[in-house]
Design an enzyme around this catalytic site. Structure first.
Site, short mmCIF file in Angstrom:
data_model
loop_
_atom_site.label_atom_id
_atom_site.label_comp_id
_atom_site.label_asym_id
_atom_site.label_seq_id
_atom_site.Cartn_x
_atom_site.Cartn_y
_atom_site.Cartn_z
N SER A 141 0.85 -1.19 0.00
CA SER A 141 0.00 0.00 0.00
C SER A 141 0.88 1.24 0.00
CB SER A 141 -0.88 0.02 1.26
OG SER A 141 -1.45 1.30 1.42
N TYR A 154 -1.13 -1.28 10.25
CA TYR A 154 -1.30 -1.58 8.82
C TYR A 154 -0.08 -1.12 8.02
CZ TYR A 154 -3.67 -1.53 4.23
OH TYR A 154 -4.03 -1.72 2.91
#
Ligand code: NAD
Length: 248
Positions: A141, A154
């Protein structure tokens, strides 16, 4: 045909979700047999029915070490050939400010997004080493590179999978196996559809290409890295984010 995957077997985790489904469809369209893996049966069963041929489904929670260890054999029995292309896509968020983050939120995100990627790669490398050919592509990401408040867990996993890919890429390069990542920015999903116009406008003002990404934008980069044509690329991340973060 460029990016021809005829005769290859691809295993996609999280294939019941938005990006995983798009990746599986694109790899399948290019001729690969696809093994659809997800902890929930519904999405992968529907996708298997849609694809009709060369598609197999396996319900598996990627945090279950024994289940992951059993995957390569199950996949080979179903598809008739061991996995050539592993797509580590299953991922979750449990957002919270670090001060408020519970141990369980940290631990679960690490288990799904990072540790499972390690175990899946370890399990499937055996077959790739034998064939002296393999592709491992993980979905990271943009926040793995930039950070994002509320996503300490995350973003750490996404940076972690990127670094793991660089190390593993060096370990297995001499055997014809490449290890890379695709890093999405904001992808158009049911989650982003419900954002208010105001929030959407603010979001879009940060994206030079002026729109959110579609799951296919991500899948096309995954296809490239999975192909024969990308054989000289390893340890790299392709950022597919509309120019939101220009990272070299
Ligand atoms: P999604 O929620 O639509 O799909 C994720 C899928 O993974 C689901 O089908 C879910 O059942 C499955 N899954 C979750 N935990 C699992 C487990 N333990 N075992 C097996 N399957 C499990 O999400 P998505 O948007 O398609 O995300 C896919 C990947 O892309 C993730 O790694 C995510 O971090 C990454 N990503 C998404 C975006 C975005 O904007 N959507 C942005 C950057 C990165």
């Amino acid at each position: 045909m460029m990016f021809d995957l005829t005769g290859k077997t691809a295993l996609v985790t999280g294939a019941g979700g938005g990006i995983g489904g798009a990746v599986a469809r694109v790899l399948h369209r290019q001729g690969a047999a696809v093994v659809l893996v997800d902890m929930k049966a519904e999405g992968i069963e529907a996708l298997k029915a849609e694809l009709k041929t060369r598609a197999y489904s396996l319900v598996c929670n990627v945090t279950d070490a024994a289940a992951v260890e059993a995957l390569p054999k199950q996949a080979e029995e179903m598809a008739g050939s061991s996995v050539d292309i592993l797509i580590n896509n299953a991922g979750i968020t449990r957002d919270n400010l670090l001060m408020r983050m519970k141990d369980e939120e940290w631990d679960l995100v690490l288990a799904v997004n990072l540790t499972a990627g390690f175990k899946l790669a370890r399990a499937h490398l055996r077959g790739m080493l034998k064939k002296r050919w393999g592709r491992i592509v993980s979905i990271s990401s943009v926040v793995g590179a930039t950070g994002n408040p509320g996503q300490c867990n995350y973003s750490a996993t996404k940076a972690g999978i990127t670094a793991m890919s660089k190390s593993l890429g060096q370990e297995v390069a001499s055997r014809g196996i490449t290890v890379n990542c695709v890093a999405p920015g904001f992808v158009k999903t049911p989650m982003t559809d419900v954002l208010s116009d105001e929030v959407k406008k603010a979001l879009l003002s940060r994206i030079p290409l002026g729109r959110l990404s579609t799951p296919d934008d991500i899948a096309n980069a995954v296809l490239f890295l999975s192909s024969e044509e990308a054989g000289y690329i390893t340890g790299q991340t392709i950022h597919v984010n509309g120019g939101m973060a220009m990272i070299s």
